[in-house]
Design a protein around this motif. Structure first.
Motif, PDB file in Angstrom:
ATOM      1  N   GLN A  11      42.063  46.583  34.859  1.00 42.50           N
ATOM      2  CA  GLN A  11      42.745  45.883  33.768  1.00 42.50           C
ATOM      3  C   GLN A  11      43.329  44.559  34.251  1.00 42.50           C
ATOM      4  OE1 GLN A  11      45.536  48.835  32.431  1.00 42.50           O
ATOM      5  NE2 GLN A  11      44.061  49.776  31.016  1.00 42.50           N
ATOM      6  N   ALA A  12      43.863  44.556  35.453  1.00 46.81           N
ATOM      7  CA  ALA A  12      44.413  43.323  36.010  1.00 46.81           C
ATOM      8  C   ALA A  12      43.307  42.285  36.209  1.00 46.81           C
ATOM      9  CB  ALA A  12      45.114  43.605  37.332  1.00 46.81           C
ATOM     10  N   LEU A  13      42.175  42.721  36.739  1.00 49.94           N
ATOM     11  CA  LEU A  13      41.067  41.798  36.948  1.00 49.94           C
ATOM     12  C   LEU A  13      40.540  41.253  35.627  1.00 49.94           C
ATOM     13  CD1 LEU A  13      39.037  40.406  38.810  1.00 49.94           C
ATOM     14  CD2 LEU A  13      37.600  42.448  38.622  1.00 49.94           C
ATOM     15  N   SER A  14      40.376  42.121  34.643  1.00 50.64           N
ATOM     16  CA  SER A  14      39.840  41.664  33.356  1.00 50.64           C
ATOM     17  C   SER A  14      40.823  40.748  32.624  1.00 50.64           C
ATOM     18  CB  SER A  14      39.446  42.853  32.475  1.00 50.64           C
ATOM     19  OG  SER A  14      40.569  43.626  32.153  1.00 50.64           O
ATOM     20  N   SER A  15      42.114  40.891  32.888  1.00 53.28           N
ATOM     21  CA  SER A  15      43.085  40.028  32.208  1.00 53.28           C
ATOM     22  C   SER A  15      43.127  38.614  32.790  1.00 53.28           C
ATOM     23  CB  SER A  15      44.480  40.653  32.266  1.00 53.28           C
ATOM     24  OG  SER A  15      44.975  40.647  33.580  1.00 53.28           O
ATOM     25  N   ASP A  23      31.902  39.157  36.913  1.00 50.01           N
ATOM     26  CA  ASP A  23      32.688  39.843  37.945  1.00 50.01           C
ATOM     27  C   ASP A  23      32.283  41.309  38.047  1.00 50.01           C
ATOM     28  OD1 ASP A  23      34.010  37.524  38.590  1.00 50.01           O
ATOM     29  OD2 ASP A  23      35.783  37.977  37.374  1.00 50.01           O
ATOM     30  N   ALA A  24      32.006  41.935  36.910  1.00 53.33           N
ATOM     31  CA  ALA A  24      31.572  43.334  36.917  1.00 53.33           C
ATOM     32  C   ALA A  24      30.214  43.468  37.600  1.00 53.33           C
ATOM     33  CB  ALA A  24      31.510  43.879  35.499  1.00 53.33           C
ATOM     34  N   ALA A  25      29.313  42.533  37.347  1.00 52.41           N
ATOM     35  CA  ALA A  25      28.001  42.565  37.998  1.00 52.41           C
ATOM     36  C   ALA A  25      28.142  42.414  39.515  1.00 52.41           C
ATOM     37  CB  ALA A  25      27.113  41.465  37.430  1.00 52.41           C
ATOM     38  N   LEU A  26      29.029  41.535  39.938  1.00 52.32           N
ATOM     39  CA  LEU A  26      29.276  41.340  41.361  1.00 52.32           C
ATOM     40  C   LEU A  26      29.875  42.602  41.983  1.00 52.32           C
ATOM     41  CD1 LEU A  26      29.052  39.255  43.614  1.00 52.32           C
ATOM     42  CD2 LEU A  26      31.338  38.483  43.018  1.00 52.32           C
ATOM     43  N   LEU A  27      30.800  43.230  41.265  1.00 48.27           N
ATOM     44  CA  LEU A  27      31.390  44.477  41.758  1.00 48.27           C
ATOM     45  C   LEU A  27      30.359  45.606  41.815  1.00 48.27           C
ATOM     46  CD1 LEU A  27      34.949  44.644  40.162  1.00 48.27           C
ATOM     47  CD2 LEU A  27      34.362  44.383  42.564  1.00 48.27           C
ATOM     48  N   ASN A  28      29.408  45.607  40.890  1.00 44.73           N
ATOM     49  CA  ASN A  28      28.346  46.620  40.924  1.00 44.73           C
ATOM     50  C   ASN A  28      27.510  46.498  42.192  1.00 44.73           C
ATOM     51  OD1 ASN A  28      29.082  47.717  38.455  1.00 44.73           O
ATOM     52  ND2 ASN A  28      27.633  46.477  37.304  1.00 44.73           N
ATOM     53  N   VAL A  29      27.164  45.268  42.538  1.00 43.34           N
ATOM     54  CA  VAL A  29      26.399  45.038  43.767  1.00 43.34           C
ATOM     55  C   VAL A  29      27.227  45.451  44.977  1.00 43.34           C
ATOM     56  CG1 VAL A  29      25.351  43.261  45.217  1.00 43.34           C
ATOM     57  CG2 VAL A  29      25.022  43.203  42.743  1.00 43.34           C
ATOM     58  N   LEU A  30      28.472  45.049  44.982  1.00 48.30           N
ATOM     59  CA  LEU A  30      29.365  45.384  46.095  1.00 48.30           C
ATOM     60  C   LEU A  30      29.562  46.895  46.209  1.00 48.30           C
ATOM     61  CD1 LEU A  30      31.036  44.068  48.310  1.00 48.30           C
ATOM     62  CD2 LEU A  30      32.938  43.956  46.713  1.00 48.30           C
ATOM     63  N   SER A  31      29.662  47.569  45.075  1.00 49.11           N
ATOM     64  CA  SER A  31      29.840  49.022  45.075  1.00 49.11           C
ATOM     65  C   SER A  31      28.624  49.723  45.661  1.00 49.11           C
ATOM     66  CB  SER A  31      30.074  49.529  43.660  1.00 49.11           C
ATOM     67  OG  SER A  31      31.265  49.022  43.152  1.00 49.11           O
ATOM     68  N   GLY A  32      27.442  49.188  45.360  1.00 51.15           N
ATOM     69  CA  GLY A  32      26.229  49.758  45.937  1.00 51.15           C
ATOM     70  C   GLY A  32      26.217  49.652  47.447  1.00 51.15           C
ATOM     71  N   VAL A  33      26.710  48.536  47.954  1.00 47.40           N
ATOM     72  CA  VAL A  33      26.770  48.340  49.408  1.00 47.40           C
ATOM     73  C   VAL A  33      27.833  49.245  50.015  1.00 47.40           C
ATOM     74  CG1 VAL A  33      27.312  46.652  51.209  1.00 47.40           C
ATOM     75  CG2 VAL A  33      25.913  45.987  49.248  1.00 47.40           C
ATOM     76  N   ASN A  66      33.828  34.017  43.010  1.00 53.90           N
ATOM     77  CA  ASN A  66      34.700  32.917  42.593  1.00 53.90           C
ATOM     78  C   ASN A  66      36.102  33.151  43.163  1.00 53.90           C
ATOM     79  OD1 ASN A  66      35.843  34.898  40.941  1.00 53.90           O
ATOM     80  ND2 ASN A  66      34.698  34.227  39.149  1.00 53.90           N
ATOM     81  N   ALA A  67      36.998  32.223  42.910  1.00 58.91           N
ATOM     82  CA  ALA A  67      38.357  32.303  43.463  1.00 58.91           C
ATOM     83  C   ALA A  67      39.088  33.544  42.957  1.00 58.91           C
ATOM     84  CB  ALA A  67      39.137  31.043  43.111  1.00 58.91           C
ATOM     85  N   THR A  68      38.889  33.886  41.696  1.00 56.28           N
ATOM     86  CA  THR A  68      39.549  35.066  41.131  1.00 56.28           C
ATOM     87  C   THR A  68      39.100  36.329  41.851  1.00 56.28           C
ATOM     88  OG1 THR A  68      39.627  33.985  38.969  1.00 56.28           O
ATOM     89  CG2 THR A  68      39.946  36.366  39.011  1.00 56.28           C
ATOM     90  N   MET A  69      37.791  36.445  42.079  1.00 51.10           N
ATOM     91  CA  MET A  69      37.267  37.637  42.759  1.00 51.10           C
ATOM     92  C   MET A  69      37.731  37.679  44.207  1.00 51.10           C
ATOM     93  SD  MET A  69      35.660  40.431  42.531  1.00 51.10           S
ATOM     94  CE  MET A  69      34.795  40.375  41.009  1.00 51.10           C
ATOM     95  N   GLN A  70      37.782  36.540  44.874  1.00 49.90           N
ATOM     96  CA  GLN A  70      38.268  36.514  46.250  1.00 49.90           C
ATOM     97  C   GLN A  70      39.725  36.958  46.321  1.00 49.90           C
ATOM     98  OE1 GLN A  70      37.506  32.605  47.785  1.00 49.90           O
ATOM     99  NE2 GLN A  70      35.295  32.922  47.885  1.00 49.90           N
ATOM    100  N   MET A  87      35.104  52.643  42.205  1.00 44.92           N
ATOM    101  CA  MET A  87      35.782  53.202  41.038  1.00 44.92           C
ATOM    102  C   MET A  87      36.234  52.084  40.087  1.00 44.92           C
ATOM    103  SD  MET A  87      36.636  56.057  39.588  1.00 44.92           S
ATOM    104  CE  MET A  87      36.588  57.259  40.883  1.00 44.92           C
ATOM    105  N   VAL A  88      36.707  50.983  40.644  1.00 45.17           N
ATOM    106  CA  VAL A  88      37.101  49.836  39.816  1.00 45.17           C
ATOM    107  C   VAL A  88      35.874  49.313  39.074  1.00 45.17           C
ATOM    108  CG1 VAL A  88      37.945  47.458  39.863  1.00 45.17           C
ATOM    109  CG2 VAL A  88      39.065  49.189  41.256  1.00 45.17           C
ATOM    110  N   SER A  89      34.756  49.255  39.748  1.00 47.56           N
ATOM    111  CA  SER A  89      33.515  48.804  39.132  1.00 47.56           C
ATOM    112  C   SER A  89      33.119  49.720  37.983  1.00 47.56           C
ATOM    113  CB  SER A  89      32.402  48.766  40.182  1.00 47.56           C
ATOM    114  OG  SER A  89      31.170  48.481  39.586  1.00 47.56           O
ATOM    115  N   LYS A  90      33.235  51.013  38.200  1.00 49.94           N
ATOM    116  CA  LYS A  90      32.890  51.990  37.159  1.00 49.94           C
ATOM    117  C   LYS A  90      33.798  51.836  35.937  1.00 49.94           C
ATOM    118  CE  LYS A  90      32.380  56.975  36.577  1.00 49.94           C
ATOM    119  NZ  LYS A  90      32.520  58.292  37.214  1.00 49.94           N
TER     120      LYS A  90
END
Length: 175
Positions: A11-15, A23-33, A66-70, A87-90
């Motif tokens: 919720q914090a990230l989406s806000s 950002d969700a797509a990036l987290l999906n890739v990261l979650s796979g790794v 991006n800066a927000t994701m970093q 879990m955050v990605s899910k």
């Protein structure tokens, strides 16, 4: 417990995010790794410093973040919550599905279904739920058909054994 914590971070990230889908797509890739056992062991290891873990994840993202994701990754690292990234990605994916009213489901059967039958199933589920549902096929040992859409709590099961039992029960009651 972990899902509640992950929900707060999602919720914090989406806000604060300008492009939640990216950002969700990036987290999906990261979650796979991160789901790799060795990497997860490194992220949960008390021997490795939190800063090194954070740097490791940020290097894996490279220039795609991006800066927000970093900043988000740094905050997770500071609070020793990098292992919550899958879990955050899910949770974030569930939120995006709710917003777009599009969900994914699975059809399990012994036989592969035609595309027209699959499209008919999707259309029927759309009429029933009011949501767009994309179904994927999986082979199983079940003699019949099982359709599940976990995020909507839908499970429909048509099995030969169950129909046979209901038919026998009906015949017994009618005698």
């Amino acid at each position: 417990m972990e899902e509640r914590i992950a929900r707060r971070y999602a919720q914090a990230l989406s806000s604060v995010s300008k492009d939640v889908a990216a950002d969700a797509a990036l987290l999906n890739v990261l979650s796979g790794v991160i789901s790799d056992k060795e990497i997860m062991n490194a992220l949960t290891s008390p021997i490795i410093a939190a800063e090194k873990k954070t740097d490791m994840v940020l290097k894996a993202l490279g220039k795609r973040a991006n800066a927000t994701m970093q900043n988000f990754i740094r905050i997770l690292g500071e609070h020793r919550r990098l292992d919550l990234l899958p879990m955050v990605s899910k949770v974030l994916n569930k939120e995006l599905q709710k917003e777009s009213n599009t969900y994914e489901g699975v059809v399990r059967s012994t036989h592969t279904l035609d595309d027209t039958v699959l499209a008919d199933l999707e259309e029927t589920l759309k009429k029933y739920t009011g949501a767009t549902i994309k179904l994927d096929q999986e082979k199983s040992d079940l003699e019949g058909l099982r359709v599940t859409v976990d995020d909507l709590g839908i499970e429909v099961n048509f099995s030969k054994q169950r129909v046979k039992e209901q038919l026998i029960d009906f015949i017994k009651r009618s005698l």
